[in-house]
Design a protein around this motif. Structure first.
Motif, PDB file in Angstrom:
ATOM      1  N   LEU A 161     -28.954   7.270  11.116  1.00 31.26           N
ATOM      2  CA  LEU A 161     -28.319   5.920  11.073  1.00 31.26           C
ATOM      3  C   LEU A 161     -27.109   6.186  12.108  1.00 31.26           C
ATOM      4  O   LEU A 161     -27.206   6.464  13.298  1.00 31.26           O
ATOM      5  CB  LEU A 161     -27.823   5.654   9.904  1.00 31.26           C
ATOM      6  CG  LEU A 161     -29.174   5.394   8.819  1.00 31.26           C
ATOM      7  CD1 LEU A 161     -28.653   5.090   7.206  1.00 31.26           C
ATOM      8  CD2 LEU A 161     -30.129   4.233   9.339  1.00 31.26           C
ATOM      9  N   ASN A 162     -25.719   6.064  11.499  1.00 33.82           N
ATOM     10  CA  ASN A 162     -24.763   6.320  12.457  1.00 33.82           C
ATOM     11  C   ASN A 162     -23.569   7.317  11.792  1.00 33.82           C
ATOM     12  O   ASN A 162     -22.457   7.180  12.136  1.00 33.82           O
ATOM     13  CB  ASN A 162     -24.050   4.675  12.481  1.00 33.82           C
ATOM     14  CG  ASN A 162     -23.686   4.198  10.860  1.00 33.82           C
ATOM     15  OD1 ASN A 162     -23.960   4.906   9.944  1.00 33.82           O
ATOM     16  ND2 ASN A 162     -23.018   2.978  10.944  1.00 33.82           N
ATOM     17  N   ILE A 163     -24.173   8.315  11.484  1.00 32.19           N
ATOM     18  CA  ILE A 163     -23.654   9.349  10.960  1.00 32.19           C
ATOM     19  C   ILE A 163     -23.843  10.748  11.644  1.00 32.19           C
ATOM     20  O   ILE A 163     -25.299  10.951  11.661  1.00 32.19           O
ATOM     21  CB  ILE A 163     -23.395   9.820   9.519  1.00 32.19           C
ATOM     22  CG1 ILE A 163     -22.941   8.408   8.707  1.00 32.19           C
ATOM     23  CG2 ILE A 163     -22.750  10.854   9.011  1.00 32.19           C
ATOM     24  CD1 ILE A 163     -23.066   8.552   7.313  1.00 32.19           C
ATOM     25  N   LEU A 164     -23.303  11.554  12.065  1.00 29.70           N
ATOM     26  CA  LEU A 164     -23.619  12.897  12.737  1.00 29.70           C
ATOM     27  C   LEU A 164     -22.622  14.111  12.470  1.00 29.70           C
ATOM     28  O   LEU A 164     -21.338  13.855  12.354  1.00 29.70           O
ATOM     29  CB  LEU A 164     -23.803  12.742  14.335  1.00 29.70           C
ATOM     30  CG  LEU A 164     -22.837  12.238  15.038  1.00 29.70           C
ATOM     31  CD1 LEU A 164     -21.801  13.489  15.573  1.00 29.70           C
ATOM     32  CD2 LEU A 164     -23.097  11.599  16.415  1.00 29.70           C
ATOM     33  N   VAL A 168     -18.800  12.707  11.681  1.00 28.64           N
ATOM     34  CA  VAL A 168     -18.321  11.719  12.410  1.00 28.64           C
ATOM     35  C   VAL A 168     -19.044  10.487  11.897  1.00 28.64           C
ATOM     36  O   VAL A 168     -20.422  10.604  11.929  1.00 28.64           O
ATOM     37  CB  VAL A 168     -18.534  11.740  13.731  1.00 28.64           C
ATOM     38  CG1 VAL A 168     -18.364  10.288  14.235  1.00 28.64           C
ATOM     39  CG2 VAL A 168     -17.767  12.633  14.306  1.00 28.64           C
ATOM     40  N   VAL A 169     -18.419   9.379  11.290  1.00 27.24           N
ATOM     41  CA  VAL A 169     -19.052   8.132  10.752  1.00 27.24           C
ATOM     42  C   VAL A 169     -18.810   7.104  11.798  1.00 27.24           C
ATOM     43  O   VAL A 169     -17.585   6.696  12.005  1.00 27.24           O
ATOM     44  CB  VAL A 169     -18.691   7.874   9.524  1.00 27.24           C
ATOM     45  CG1 VAL A 169     -19.332   6.535   8.979  1.00 27.24           C
ATOM     46  CG2 VAL A 169     -18.805   8.943   8.587  1.00 27.24           C
ATOM     47  N   LEU A 170     -19.688   6.318  12.266  1.00 31.66           N
ATOM     48  CA  LEU A 170     -19.422   5.481  13.322  1.00 31.66           C
ATOM     49  C   LEU A 170     -19.862   3.868  13.017  1.00 31.66           C
ATOM     50  O   LEU A 170     -20.686   3.428  13.405  1.00 31.66           O
ATOM     51  CB  LEU A 170     -20.374   6.020  14.711  1.00 31.66           C
ATOM     52  CG  LEU A 170     -19.609   7.074  15.111  1.00 31.66           C
ATOM     53  CD1 LEU A 170     -20.525   7.517  16.744  1.00 31.66           C
ATOM     54  CD2 LEU A 170     -18.221   6.760  15.699  1.00 31.66           C
ATOM     55  N   ALA A 171     -18.687   3.356  12.024  1.00 31.92           N
ATOM     56  CA  ALA A 171     -19.113   1.955  11.797  1.00 31.92           C
ATOM     57  C   ALA A 171     -18.185   0.802  12.117  1.00 31.92           C
ATOM     58  O   ALA A 171     -18.315  -0.241  12.228  1.00 31.92           O
ATOM     59  CB  ALA A 171     -18.992   1.986   9.954  1.00 31.92           C
ATOM     60  N   ASN A 172     -16.911   1.479  12.689  1.00 30.69           N
ATOM     61  CA  ASN A 172     -15.791   0.635  13.161  1.00 30.69           C
ATOM     62  C   ASN A 172     -16.360   0.038  14.667  1.00 30.69           C
ATOM     63  O   ASN A 172     -16.554   0.964  15.675  1.00 30.69           O
ATOM     64  CB  ASN A 172     -14.521   1.400  13.302  1.00 30.69           C
ATOM     65  CG  ASN A 172     -13.377   0.627  13.743  1.00 30.69           C
ATOM     66  OD1 ASN A 172     -13.604  -0.674  14.244  1.00 30.69           O
ATOM     67  ND2 ASN A 172     -12.268   0.971  13.463  1.00 30.69           N
ATOM     68  N   PRO A 173     -16.472  -1.061  14.780  1.00 30.11           N
ATOM     69  CA  PRO A 173     -16.827  -1.770  16.020  1.00 30.11           C
ATOM     70  C   PRO A 173     -16.059  -1.468  16.989  1.00 30.11           C
ATOM     71  O   PRO A 173     -16.345  -1.684  18.251  1.00 30.11           O
ATOM     72  CB  PRO A 173     -17.204  -3.301  15.937  1.00 30.11           C
ATOM     73  CG  PRO A 173     -16.417  -3.379  14.686  1.00 30.11           C
ATOM     74  CD  PRO A 173     -16.446  -2.138  13.710  1.00 30.11           C
TER      75      PRO A 173
END
Length: 584
Positions: free
Chosen positions: A471-474, A541-546
């Motif tokens: 998803l959007n976490i690595l 790293v969590v990439l939710a902030n646009p």
């Protein structure tokens, strides 16, 4: 022209000082000058007259409280526009501002308290909205949430019962129905029949994923011990009596080793015991192994332990991985076990036509958790649990004489929590203002960004990607040349030594970067298969902030490189270099 100072008992301005001159934007991070009232500053006083006034809506925008309200709005806007993550100040120093346990006898002016909050709290808060804050499951909020939150606060509705919420109750039921439809995709007739039914609830709104998971497992437990002619139900008889009545030695919950810590809390609260939360090994992609999970369920059954629930995870907290939900649904169905999916993080992926398939099988779950304050972008304190069958939640139905009476539409009859704010109004706003298409764009760009960042990490020679983003976490770590050389050794002792130093390096680097406050990545510990299950400390790293860009992510890597070249992180790099020289 600003108005003259108004005294304590000025019209509807009780216990306030003049706000027209307050300007906290003059200094970064609100290190504001002290409030002044002139040399003849009046003292606040407690009186019925002044108390009546603070409970009364200001009569005009230029009233004292109205001006204070405007000042707060200006200063919060300034704070949210800052890109620094946090000011560099030790928590122990901050604690000194909050060391007095005594409640003051005398009141102070509203503006004095605001001065304190802006200077001591806001200025020293974490700027979660910063594009450089990429370490946790919190993000920037759509700006429209701020004024809408004021509506919720001003109305102060209590969602435990209709008598204190009126229109908020059907609104919350609609929000639950909308999330239910997102997950289960039932037709309109289903929701016309069940969404507002006074005797059933197809879900429960709560303060977050922890309570949502507890609610799901509470319903699963109670459903195992139904009311019979000689058993009044587990809610009345208790767990011990239920186990005797059914002939079980114990209950168990089976989940991936990547399951959320809230499941342990639920096992504790429900009387099952944390030791009966059975963690099953994951594969190289951090997904639970279905065959191993099935084997463990059967083993527990032979031991006289009834598996109460199988929990699949759709978006693990550490790596964002999604369990094979379809396979888990099969295992649960074959054994008549409640199947719960914790999609607190990954649930909104269902908005994406491109990536929805990653959650295939979630529609077969008996219950599903989703956190609105994560990827639905509403303020903290909003989670939901939805149930495939309307009757499931009836297993925990409860009533009282003065509220949540039998036959009423009071939402509190099916919830763990009693009094609750009307947070559903913010979720309702997001689902309409952002809508399916907007959420799809947010989900798609977050996943695309994570995959692009992973490729950039793999292209470097001084970082190592540990877990690929599904998803959007690595996760990744800093890997200087000496470490890379040591890890390539055939000697397991040398590899172990290298990983031990690397773990210390990662901890130091993450702590140092966090302290500087320019950016933030979190850290966790994994046991990757490709490192032979060795415990490894990694950046997360969590990439939710646009608003986070690849350029910002590149800058985070560059800052980590620079920090590794100086104290205190440098000592660990030098240890690795010494180990590499000794290995030759």
């Amino acid at each position: 022209m600003s108005k003259p100072a108004r005294s304590l008992c000025s019209a509807r301005g009780a216990a306030v000082s003049p706000a027209s001159a307050i300007d906290y934007t003059a200094r970064p991070m609100f290190r504001a000058a002290a409030l002044t009232m002139t040399d003849n500053k009046k003292l606040a006083e407690a009186s019925l007259e002044s108390l009546y006034r603070i409970f009364t809506v200001p009569e005009a925008p230029d009233s004292t409280l109205g001006l204070i309200d405007q000042s707060i709005s200006r200063n919060m806007a300034g704070f949210l526009q800052e890109h620094i993550v946090a000011a560099e100040r030790d928590l122990q120093l901050i604690e000194k501002d909050f060391a007095n346990p005594r409640i003051p006898d005398k009141p102070i002016f509203v503006s004095e308290q605001i001065d304190f909050l802006l200077d001591k709290v806001v200025a020293q808060s974490v700027h979660i909205a910063s594009p450089g804050f990429v370490g946790h499951m919190a993000s920037a909020l759509p700006y429209f949430m701020l004024p809408l939150a004021r509506i919720m606060t001003a109305l102060n509705q209590n969602l435990v019962k209709v008598e204190t919420s009126k229109a908020f109750t059907p609104l919350e039921r609609q929000v639950i129905g909308m999330i239910h439809q997102l997950v289960y995709q039932q037709d309109d007739a289903f929701y016309e029949r069940w969404m507002h039914d006074r005797n059933h609830a197809i879900g429960s709104f709560c303060s977050g994923g922890t309570i949502a998971n507890l609610t799901a497992l509470w319903a699963a437990r109670n459903a195992l011990f139904p009311i019979t002619t000689d058993f009044a139900g587990i809610g009345q008889e208790g767990l011990a009596a239920g186990l005797v009545q059914q002939g079980y030695r114990a209950l168990a919950i089976v989940v991936s080793e990547r399951g959320h810590y809230s499941l342990g809390k639920a096992a504790d609260i429900l009387g099952i015991g944390r030791r009966q939360l059975v963690a099953v090994e994951t594969d190289a992609r951090n997904k639970v192994k279905p065959a191993e999970l099935a084997r463990r369920c059967d083993e527990l059954q032979r031991e006289g332990v009834r598996v109460m629930a199988i929990v699949g995870v759709a978006g693990t907290s550490e790596t964002g991985s999604v369990d094979p939900l379809e396979a888990l649904a099969d295992i649960a169905a074959e054994r008549d076990i409640h199947f719960h999916v914790d999609s607190a993080w990954g649930g909104p992926t269902l908005f994406s036509r491109t990536h929805r398939h990653l959650l295939t099988g979630i529609e077969r779950a008996d219950s599903v958790t989703l956190d609105a304050h994560k990827q639905l972008y509403v303020p903290m304190g909003a989670g939901l649990c939805v149930f495939r069958r309307p009757e499931t939640l009836s297993a925990v139905e409860h009533h009282a004489e003065y509220i949540i009476r039998k036959g009423s539409k009071d939402l509190g009859s099916h919830s763990v929590e009693g009094s609750r704010p009307g947070m559903a109004v913010l979720v309702h706003a997001g689902l309409h203002i952002i809508a399916r298409e907007g959420y799809e764009l947010l989900i798609d760009q977050g996943i695309a960004k994570a995959r692009a960042f992973a490729e950039r990490i793999k292209a470097t020679d001084d970082f190592e990607l540990i877990s690929e983003p599904e998803l959007n976490i690595l996760t990744y770590r800093y890997l200087p040349a000496a470490a890379r050389e040591l890890l390539a050794s055939d000697n397991p002792q040398i590899r172990q030594q290298a990983n031990s130093v690397l773990n210390a390096l990662t901890r130091s680097l993450q702590k140092t970067q966090r302290g500087l406050g320019k950016s933030f990545v979190s850290r966790t510990q994994l046991t990757p298969e490709h490192h032979k299950r060795t415990p490894i400390v990694v950046f997360r790293v969590v990439l939710a902030n646009p608003l986070t860009t690849l350029e910002i992510l590149d800058n985070i890597l560059q800052e980590q490189r620079e920090l590794a070249a100086r104290a205190p992180v440098l000592q660990f790099v030098e240890k690795l270099q010494a180990l590499a020289q000794g290995a030759h």
